[in-house]
Design a protein around this motif. Structure first.
Motif, PDB file in Angstrom:
ATOM      1  N   GLU A   1      -5.647  69.957  54.407  1.00 35.44           N
ATOM      2  CA  GLU A   1      -6.948  70.625  54.387  1.00 35.44           C
ATOM      3  C   GLU A   1      -6.557  72.058  55.139  1.00 35.44           C
ATOM      4  N   VAL A   2      -5.702  72.210  55.906  1.00 34.45           N
ATOM      5  CA  VAL A   2      -5.513  73.663  56.545  1.00 34.45           C
ATOM      6  C   VAL A   2      -4.799  74.552  55.296  1.00 34.45           C
ATOM      7  N   GLU A   3      -4.000  73.988  54.741  1.00 37.22           N
ATOM      8  CA  GLU A   3      -3.329  74.695  53.550  1.00 37.22           C
ATOM      9  C   GLU A   3      -4.503  75.014  52.427  1.00 37.22           C
ATOM     10  N   GLY A   4      -5.040  74.110  52.298  1.00 38.00           N
ATOM     11  CA  GLY A   4      -6.132  74.352  51.085  1.00 38.00           C
ATOM     12  C   GLY A   4      -7.051  75.552  51.860  1.00 38.00           C
ATOM     13  N   ALA A   5      -7.256  75.370  53.072  1.00 37.81           N
ATOM     14  CA  ALA A   5      -8.255  76.583  53.643  1.00 37.81           C
ATOM     15  C   ALA A   5      -7.354  77.969  53.426  1.00 37.81           C
ATOM     16  N   ARG A   6      -6.167  77.954  53.479  1.00 34.86           N
ATOM     17  CA  ARG A   6      -5.458  79.058  53.353  1.00 34.86           C
ATOM     18  C   ARG A   6      -5.656  79.631  51.926  1.00 34.86           C
ATOM     19  N   ARG A   7      -5.547  78.661  50.836  1.00 29.97           N
ATOM     20  CA  ARG A   7      -5.598  79.061  49.642  1.00 29.97           C
ATOM     21  C   ARG A   7      -6.943  79.493  49.366  1.00 29.97           C
ATOM     22  N   ALA A   8      -7.976  78.887  49.528  1.00 29.86           N
ATOM     23  CA  ALA A   8      -9.364  79.420  49.468  1.00 29.86           C
ATOM     24  C   ALA A   8      -9.951  80.539  50.097  1.00 29.86           C
ATOM     25  N   HIS A   9      -9.353  81.052  51.077  1.00 28.89           N
ATOM     26  CA  HIS A   9      -9.551  82.465  51.796  1.00 28.89           C
ATOM     27  C   HIS A   9      -8.623  83.376  51.061  1.00 28.89           C
ATOM     28  N   ARG A  10      -7.685  83.062  50.232  1.00 23.62           N
ATOM     29  CA  ARG A  10      -7.198  84.066  49.530  1.00 23.62           C
ATOM     30  C   ARG A  10      -7.724  84.503  48.442  1.00 23.62           C
ATOM     31  N   ARG A  11      -8.333  83.475  47.752  1.00 23.70           N
ATOM     32  CA  ARG A  11      -9.094  83.590  46.392  1.00 23.70           C
ATOM     33  C   ARG A  11     -10.390  84.252  46.851  1.00 23.70           C
ATOM     34  N   ASP A  12     -10.912  83.943  47.881  1.00 24.17           N
ATOM     35  CA  ASP A  12     -12.148  84.629  48.604  1.00 24.17           C
ATOM     36  C   ASP A  12     -11.983  85.935  48.858  1.00 24.17           C
ATOM     37  N   ALA A  13     -10.832  86.245  49.500  1.00 23.42           N
ATOM     38  CA  ALA A  13     -10.697  87.648  49.853  1.00 23.42           C
ATOM     39  C   ALA A  13     -10.511  88.421  48.522  1.00 23.42           C
ATOM     40  N   VAL A  14      -9.968  88.059  47.418  1.00 27.85           N
ATOM     41  CA  VAL A  14     -10.031  88.924  46.416  1.00 27.85           C
ATOM     42  C   VAL A  14     -11.255  89.375  45.961  1.00 27.85           C
ATOM     43  N   ALA A  15     -12.056  88.191  45.892  1.00 28.15           N
ATOM     44  CA  ALA A  15     -13.563  88.723  45.494  1.00 28.15           C
ATOM     45  C   ALA A  15     -14.042  89.534  46.552  1.00 28.15           C
ATOM     46  N   GLU A  16     -13.997  89.492  47.822  1.00 28.53           N
ATOM     47  CA  GLU A  16     -14.548  90.401  48.629  1.00 28.53           C
ATOM     48  C   GLU A  16     -13.968  91.832  48.828  1.00 28.53           C
ATOM     49  N   VAL A  17     -12.767  91.798  48.411  1.00 26.71           N
ATOM     50  CA  VAL A  17     -11.901  93.270  48.269  1.00 26.71           C
ATOM     51  C   VAL A  17     -12.638  93.803  47.151  1.00 26.71           C
ATOM     52  N   ARG A  18     -12.601  93.052  46.170  1.00 28.55           N
ATOM     53  CA  ARG A  18     -13.168  93.697  44.603  1.00 28.55           C
ATOM     54  C   ARG A  18     -14.643  94.067  44.903  1.00 28.55           C
ATOM     55  N   PHE A  19     -15.219  93.583  45.735  1.00 32.07           N
ATOM     56  CA  PHE A  19     -16.628  93.956  46.028  1.00 32.07           C
ATOM     57  C   PHE A  19     -16.761  95.212  46.893  1.00 32.07           C
ATOM     58  N   LEU A  20     -15.969  95.325  47.926  1.00 31.46           N
ATOM     59  CA  LEU A  20     -16.127  96.413  48.620  1.00 31.46           C
ATOM     60  C   LEU A  20     -15.272  97.667  48.103  1.00 31.46           C
ATOM     61  N   ALA A  21     -14.528  97.501  47.261  1.00 30.45           N
ATOM     62  CA  ALA A  21     -14.087  98.481  46.275  1.00 30.45           C
ATOM     63  C   ALA A  21     -15.017  99.274  45.328  1.00 30.45           C
ATOM     64  N   TRP A  22     -15.687  98.225  44.870  1.00 30.53           N
ATOM     65  CA  TRP A  22     -16.846  98.561  43.585  1.00 30.53           C
ATOM     66  C   TRP A  22     -18.131  99.292  44.478  1.00 30.53           C
ATOM     67  N   LEU A  23     -18.401  98.781  45.740  1.00 28.38           N
ATOM     68  CA  LEU A  23     -19.429  99.331  46.807  1.00 28.38           C
ATOM     69  C   LEU A  23     -19.044 100.697  46.846  1.00 28.38           C
ATOM     70  N   ASP A  24     -18.033 100.933  47.299  1.00 24.75           N
ATOM     71  CA  ASP A  24     -17.435 102.485  47.701  1.00 24.75           C
ATOM     72  C   ASP A  24     -17.687 103.285  46.506  1.00 24.75           C
ATOM     73  N   ALA A  25     -17.179 102.972  45.487  1.00 25.23           N
ATOM     74  CA  ALA A  25     -17.116 103.561  44.397  1.00 25.23           C
ATOM     75  C   ALA A  25     -18.451 104.079  43.775  1.00 25.23           C
ATOM     76  N   GLU A  26     -19.405 102.798  44.195  1.00 30.35           N
ATOM     77  CA  GLU A  26     -20.931 103.419  43.437  1.00 30.35           C
ATOM     78  C   GLU A  26     -21.590 104.139  44.558  1.00 30.35           C
ATOM     79  N   VAL A  27     -21.306 104.110  46.008  1.00 31.70           N
ATOM     80  CA  VAL A  27     -21.778 105.360  46.993  1.00 31.70           C
ATOM     81  C   VAL A  27     -21.334 106.463  46.388  1.00 31.70           C
ATOM     82  N   ALA A  28     -19.846 106.672  46.307  1.00 27.69           N
ATOM     83  CA  ALA A  28     -19.473 107.898  45.951  1.00 27.69           C
ATOM     84  C   ALA A  28     -20.056 108.556  44.853  1.00 27.69           C
TER      85      ALA A  28
END
Length: 593
Positions: free
Chosen positions: A306-333
């Motif tokens: 279960e802990v290793e599964g959480a690590r994997r899920a968080h890595r996938r989740d981080a990809v979505a979050e980072v892509r969102f934050l990158a998009w947000l900065d570009a939109e504001v700019a």
């Protein structure tokens, strides 16, 4: 008259017919969970309040709503002050308030399915001291008046394989049954749907954000279990999946079965299970053994899979979050300042691209500027979502449900150049986050003992936040998992290896701005070389904090090193999963201070 006024009038008519002087309506359903399906949103129906905690008291001529500090602003925006008084749920609880309002001989009605046994017994005792009577009635007055009530969603559960759970249902039931024998219990009431779901390695699909099978169960000391569940929720292949010793019965048969445990010792949690189930057991002659749900700790202290599964899920989740934050900065700019709904939808769309994704783990808190001062703000429940404004901050608290884990992350983002006061407060909040993240603590330490670490820098400046610092998180289960918690309020449960908790100090200035810095962490053993066995936290969330909001001069050398080390880890683990502009954004966002 407004719709709410009409509803209050209808309920009062039934109260008068039954001789009731007050009705208590909690924000709960028969499972006592935080996430409630639409057809059970009784508190929302009678008041208009959309928060996740609270209570309404309806009297013959007036009414009052009680909420905690998270909702003191929101309740005034959503609930008509001409119909309800506002009260703080903690500072002025509704039961003592009731005693002050009503005279001796008054009758207060509640539905015992919507309250814990502890609440029911303590409330009955408090009311009796004031000469009042508490009436338990499953003839729910709200349900009788709610003519447009939605139909319950009913669909088959998901069968979760051992590649995600790490243990079979048979193994789990045998282990917990052995604990029952050790406690001298003949059976245990496993009441919480997330406990039942974990025990059977199934997940539900009927409640948004909460993947639990709506059910409760009786676990015998021999490992056999009776599950009370709508037959339509039992999927094909269920019997083979859970193994021998499991029978399912419709919930309509629960009264008969519970009433047949006469002479047997049944372990039940008076705080976690509803009053009706335990009163029914007791009326049938069972001896109630007051104890926590025996599934709580095994579920919370996750195994290696279960802990290793959480690590994997968080890595996938981080990809979505980072892509969102990158998009947000570009939109504001580019001068495109989106509203809160558009921002939440964009983030949701990016998460939906991830493997094993099942939906959000809670309603996204997408809060621009002053809306972030409401720490549980929901843009869906306001007439018009707010829009980003320059030289302010945007707070986004969101998460996902994946087959291998549950995520929850908050990032506060600079929009333009926020003033120094906002940056100062952000820095104090992040300093508290760092202090808690770095904690090492011996076995037996509770979250209550660690809470001050996250608040210390705010306290020194005369500031605080009115919510807990950390809540438990499940394994593709509840994003608010019991019993682990980090908060001022006393919690007797020690933190154990495998427990996942949030680290989320914050600061909120009414009508101005809000800040929160949240990661999920897992408890693990620490290698100290000392005499005492120690635990520490491992960060699961891997997304940069916004360095533009830092007052670097307020950071110590050790805190700057922590930020640099954390961002280096983010770049190392998430960078290879990104491409193009997203990868470039991450490189910039994780640059050393």
């Amino acid at each position: 008259m407004t719709a709410i006024a009409d509803r209050l009038a209808a309920v009062r008519k039934l109260m008068a017919e039954s001789g009731y002087d007050a009705l208590v309506v909690p924000r709960a359903d028969e499972y006592l969970g935080e996430y409630i399906p639409a057809h059970n949103e009784r508190l929302r129906w009678i008041s208009g309040f959309t928060g996740s905690a609270g209570a309404v008291v309806v009297l013959r001529e007036s009414a009052a709503i009680f909420v905690d500090g998270r909702y003191t602003v929101q309740v005034r925006n959503e609930v008509d002050s001409a119909l309800f008084e506002y009260h703080h749920l903690i500072e002025e609880p509704h039961v003592p308030w009731l005693v002050k309002q009503l005279g001796a001989g008054s009758r207060v009605v509640c539905d015992p399915r919507m309250h814990s046994l502890s609440w029911f017994r303590s409330t009955r005792a408090t009311l009796e001291k004031g000469g009042l009577e508490l009436v338990a009635s499953t003839d729910n007055l709200v349900d009788r008046c709610w003519h447009e009530r939605p139909r319950a969603a009913v669909s088959p559960a998901l069968l979760l394989g051992e590649e995600f759970t790490g243990s079979s249902s048979v193994e789990k039931r045998r282990s917990i049954a052995a604990d029952l024998v050790a406690q001298g219990a003949d059976a245990a009431l496993v009441f919480a749907p997330d406990s039942v779901s974990w025990l059977l390695n199934v997940r539900g699909t009927d409640i948004p954000c909460m993947p639990v099978l709506q059910s409760f169960a009786l676990l015998e000391s021999n490992g056999e279990v009776t599950v009370f569940v709508d037959p339509q929720r039992v999927p094909d292949g269920f019997s083979e999946h859970v193994g021998e010793g499991v029978r399912t019965l419709p919930e309509s048969s629960a009264a008969e079965i519970l009433g047949g445990y006469g002479g047997r010792r049944v372990l039940a949690d008076p705080d976690g299970a509803n009053a009706w189930t335990q009163l029914t057991l007791e009326a049938g002659g069972a001896e109630l053994v007051s104890a926590p749900d025996p599934v709580l700790l095994p579920k919370a202290a996750k195994n290696a899979v279960e802990v290793e599964g959480a690590r994997r899920a968080h890595r996938r989740d981080a990809v979505a979050e980072v892509r969102f934050l990158a998009w947000l900065d570009a939109e504001v700019a580019a001068g495109r300042l989106h509203d809160e709904a558009e921002l939440a939808d964009k983030l949701a769309a990016l998460r939906e691209e991830a493997e094993h994704y099942h939906g959000p783990s809670f309603d996204t808190i997408s809060a621009a500027g002053p809306n972030a001062a409401m720490c549980h703000y929901n843009h869906v429940n306001v007439p018009q979502p707010g829009t980003l404004s320059m030289d302010s901050v945007y707070l986004v608290d969101s998460g996902g449900q994946y087959s291998d884990g549950t995520t929850d992350i908050t990032r506060t983002v600079a929009i333009g150049e926020p003033p120094e006061e906002i940056r100062r407060m952000f820095t104090l909040v992040l300093k508290g986050h760092i202090a808690l993240d770095q904690a090492r603590f011996p076995a037996g330490t509770t979250g209550t003992q660690l809470d001050v670490l996250a608040r210390q820098f705010l306290w020194q400046g005369g500031f605080d936040y009115d919510h807990g610092t950390g809540h438990g998180v499940g394994a593709f289960l509840s994003v608010h998992e019991a019993p682990q918690r980090i908060a001022k309020a006393h919690n007797p449960f020690a933190l154990l290896p495998g427990m996942i908790v949030s680290n989320e100090p914050g600061y909120y200035r009414d009508h101005s701005f809000g800040i929160r810095c949240e990661n999920l962490v897992v408890v693990r053993e620490a290698e100290t070389g000392g005499e005492t066995s120690m635990y520490e936290f491992e960060a699961l969330t891997l997304v940069p904090f916004d360095q533009r909001l830092l007052c670097v001069e307020l950071l110590t050398a050790a805190e700057r090193e922590w930020i640099n080390d954390y961002h280096a880890q983010v770049a190392r683990e998430i960078g290879p999963l990104l491409e193009g502009a997203d990868k470039g954004w991450l490189e910039q966002a994780t640059r050393p201070l």
